[in-house]
Design an enzyme around this catalytic site. Structure first.
Site, PDB file in Angstrom:
ATOM      1  N   GLU A 290      -1.853  -6.350  13.099  1.00 49.42           N
ATOM      2  CA  GLU A 290      -2.048  -4.434  14.232  1.00 49.42           C
ATOM      3  C   GLU A 290      -2.854  -4.078  15.319  1.00 49.42           C
ATOM      4  O   GLU A 290      -2.200  -4.065  15.737  1.00 49.42           O
ATOM      5  CB  GLU A 290      -2.868  -3.511  13.419  1.00 49.42           C
ATOM      6  CG  GLU A 290      -1.527  -2.978  12.371  1.00 49.42           C
ATOM      7  CD  GLU A 290      -0.993  -3.780  10.900  1.00 49.42           C
ATOM      8  OE1 GLU A 290      -2.691  -4.395  10.908  1.00 49.42           O
ATOM      9  OE2 GLU A 290       0.136  -3.117   9.999  1.00 49.42           O
TER      10      GLU A 290
ATOM     11  N   HIS B  24      -0.433   5.294   2.353  1.00 42.16           N
ATOM     12  CA  HIS B  24       0.468   6.079   3.058  1.00 42.16           C
ATOM     13  C   HIS B  24       0.912   7.327   3.505  1.00 42.16           C
ATOM     14  O   HIS B  24       2.015   7.354   3.355  1.00 42.16           O
ATOM     15  CB  HIS B  24       2.017   4.535   2.420  1.00 42.16           C
ATOM     16  CG  HIS B  24       1.849   3.722   1.737  1.00 42.16           C
ATOM     17  ND1 HIS B  24       1.418   2.436   0.838  1.00 42.16           N
ATOM     18  CD2 HIS B  24       3.042   2.922   2.455  1.00 42.16           C
ATOM     19  CE1 HIS B  24       1.306   1.145   1.083  1.00 42.16           C
ATOM     20  NE2 HIS B  24       2.640   1.412   2.063  1.00 42.16           N
TER      21      HIS B  24
END
Lengths: 326, 337
Positions: free
Chosen positions: A59, A128
């Site tokens: 990321e 998530h």
């Protein structure tokens, strides 16, 4: 035409990429696969691998390279696959992207839109499901956009891409397929920093952003049947923040319920409440009330626990009813 | 004899593609970097500049590498020791001193950042920060955009060996390698991350060895020899321009000062070690080499020293006379107007 929130994301990306050749998209699985949520489905086919690119699973690299690409003339729209995974990139977002204009005395800028699906209710468990807006709303130099409806997705995403500064564009995963709405074919812009009254009312105001706007509207509809008139203000962007709209609705109804899915303590609701307390205290008829996710580390997996975490229309309805009766 | 030496020098210059004038330019930038840095320390110890961070001992590596790029089309992502690099990219002594003294006309940041946090929009030098290695990713992104836009641009990322432990170093080399981007990664390896020696930073002795993990060349270079650095960098730049991807250069240098003006390296390095490094100072070494080649003499040295002294003096006076930032500008440039 009517479309889902997810389709609004995809079709806006397509329309913007057709308009502006500087726009590139990259992230994990956004290419051939079209994104794990299919938000970029078909875009690599149309625009080629140079403009819609799969990236290594890293990321910080996704954001850090997007900063370089933005400085060298492109308009990157990187995707962080789940907002929960954004944390390895925080240094690049907070200390680089958001600070580059300021630290260079206005000589460099980073026009970049980071798209990240956030929020729970989709059996995503601790990693998530998170709401991350409070971390980033604290950062001057960054903009944080959280649309609730397909119409707003289109106008806000187009504005974000046109913006000269870095924007964190948070899309609620629960909204992707469950929220549908009318979206005009032609291009339009919704300015960042303009809240919208999604429902007019007179007894109390619910102030929210993102997915919980939709839950608040459901609650308001039910309460209307009981004769309680609820106004729902959708902030749409939390940085920049439409302070005027917040104070206007607070003064109008005299009762404010701030609703967010992110956990309570240090949540953005605290900022909204403080603004009202500072500037509209004597217009209030009741203490400001906050309804938010509980202060647990993140959303658990078991459906019973997940449901207990979520800020549902029922919980909003109950809190609003109580406030109306105050 | 002198003629024969001149001939040999000309041969060597051809190997590196540098004419005598360019060697003189190289030496000028190295000596200027040293003289400016020394002035910065004087001003720090005199209470005029709260902070100094140096590149003393890195000058040959910095100038040798920088001169292999084309400042008219390449992008530079330097780190805080890179005074010699930015001078070779066209930053002036006046600009450096305005940065040291946090003046409104400091081109890096208008006095907002600590000194040596280089950035210069007009010189294609991208603004940097203090957390190390972040600029490695920016360089990869610049190169990505250049490739997509069809520009013949190479991105240069400079950093220390301590930075090669950061995730952004590994993510950046990986990203650039996967996409075969035109980037040159220049590691100025002085063996110390503030006080932590190389042996406690990594279990290998060569940063260049890390390149193997990304399938790109990793080249160890003698950073005390500006020509060796120039040649190695030139090869890496050429490879990048050919579309063959990035290169990692592990340029071994010495650190002749403490980490910064707030550090004292005598507390963690031995006197013998410090004296040995001092004896390897690349600047007198390069001067001696030029003299041995018959392309430099005492008269030239004297006139260069006078020129540099004058420029440092001018830069200092200019910066001292420059306005400090107006407090009313505190809130400017958070967002685009």
């Amino acid at each position: 035409m009517a479309m889902t929130y997810l389709e609004a994301v995809r079709e806006t990306l397509r329309q913007e990429m057709r308009r502006d050749a500087r726009i590139i998209i990259y992230g994990e699985d956004v290419g051939v696969r079209g994104g794990v949520f299919r938000a970029t489905e078909g875009l690599q086919e149309e625009f080629g691998e140079d403009r819609v690119m799969d990236s290594p699973l890293a990321e910080s690299a996704i954001i850090g390279t997007a900063i370089g690409a933005a400085i060298n003339g492109l308009r990157p729209v990187p995707e962080i696959q789940f907002a929960d995974f954004i944390f390895p990139a925080v240094n690049q977002i907070v200390q680089e992207a958001a600070r580059i204009r300021y630290r260079s005395n206005g000589t460099f800028g980073v026009p970049m839109v980071i798209r990240a699906p956030y929020g729970g209710g989709i059996h995503g468990a601790l990693y998530h499901s998170q709401c991350i807006e409070a971390f980033f709303a604290h950062v001057p130099g960054l903009k944080v956009v959280m649309p609730a409806t397909p119409y707003d997705v289109k106008g806000l995403l187009a504005s974000s891409i046109e913006d000269e500064d870095p924007v964190l564009f948070l899309e609620h995963k629960g909204a992707y397929r469950s929220i549908r709405g009318e979206v005009p074919d032609e291009r339009y812009l919704i300015p960042l920093g303009e809240a919208e009254v999604k429902r007019e009312g007179t007894d109390l105001s619910i102030i929210s952003w993102g997915m919980t706007v939709n839950s608040s509207l459901k609650a308001a509809e039910n309460l209307a049947k009981e004769g309680v008139s609820v106004e729902v203000l959708d902030l749409r962007t939390i940085r920049p923040l439409d302070t005027e709209a917040i104070l206007t609705t607070a003064r109008k109804t005299g009762k404010v319920l701030v609703v967010h899915e992110d956990n309570l303590t240090g949540g953005f609701g605290g900022e909204v409440s403080a603004l009202i307390a500072e500037h509209a205290l004597f217009d209030l008829d009741a203490p400001i009330r906050r309804l938010a996710g509980p202060d647990v580390p993140a959303m658990p997996y078991a459906p019973s626990l997940e449901h207990a975490f979520l800020v549902t229309p029922e919980k909003i309805e109950a809190a609003a009813r109580e406030l109306a009766e105050f | 004899m002198a003629k024969a030496k001149g001939k040999a020098a000309a041969q060597k210059h051809r190997d590196g593609g540098l004419a005598t004038e360019q060697l003189h330019e190289m030496y000028y930038h190295m000596a200027m970097a040293r003289a400016l840095d020394e002035r910065c320390w004087v001003m720090n110890r005199g209470g005029q500049a709260p902070f100094v961070i140096s590149g003393q001992g890195h000058e040959a590596a910095q100038v040798g590498a920088a001169m292999a790029f084309d400042p008219s089309q390449d992008f530079l992502c330097p780190y805080y020791r890179d005074l010699g690099v930015v001078l070779a990219f066209g930053v002036t002594a006046r600009e450096v001193m305005c940065g040291l003294l946090a003046r409104a006309n400091d081109p890096s940041s208008g006095g907002r950042q600590m000194p040596s946090h280089w950035g210069h929009a007009g010189r294609r030098i991208i603004t940097g920060s203090s957390p190390v290695a972040t600029q490695i990713l920016h360089a990869a992104g610049v190169a990505l955009a250049a490739r997509i836009r069809g520009e013949d641009t190479v991105a240069a990322a400079f950093f220390g060996e301590g930075s090669s432990n950061q995730g952004d170093f590994h993510e950046g080399l990986n990203f650039a390698s996967v996409h075969r981007l035109p980037v040159v990664f220049v590691c100025e390896n002085n063996g110390y991350a503030i006080s932590v020696p190389l042996s406690k930073q990594m279990a290998i002795s060569s940063v260049a060895a890390r390149a193997a993990g990304y399938g790109i060349p990793g080249v160890e270079v003698d950073g005390l020899d500006p020509l060796a650095v120039y040649q190695a960098t030139q090869a890496a730049v050429a490879r990048a321009r050919r579309g063959e991807g990035p290169t990692l250069l592990d340029v071994k240098v010495v650190r002749l000062t403490s980490h910064s003006s707030d550090d004292d390296q005598r507390s963690y390095r031995t006197a013998e070690d410090l004296a040995a490094e001092r004896a390897q100072d690349p600047i007198p070494r390069f001067r001696a080499w030029m003299e041995s080649q018959g392309i430099w003499d005492a008269q030239q040295e004297k006139s260069l020293a006078a020129r540099i002294k004058g420029e440092v003096e001018d830069a200092t006076e200019f910066a001292l006379a420059s306005p400090v930032p107006d407090a009313a500008t505190l809130l400017d440039h958070v967002y685009a107007p």
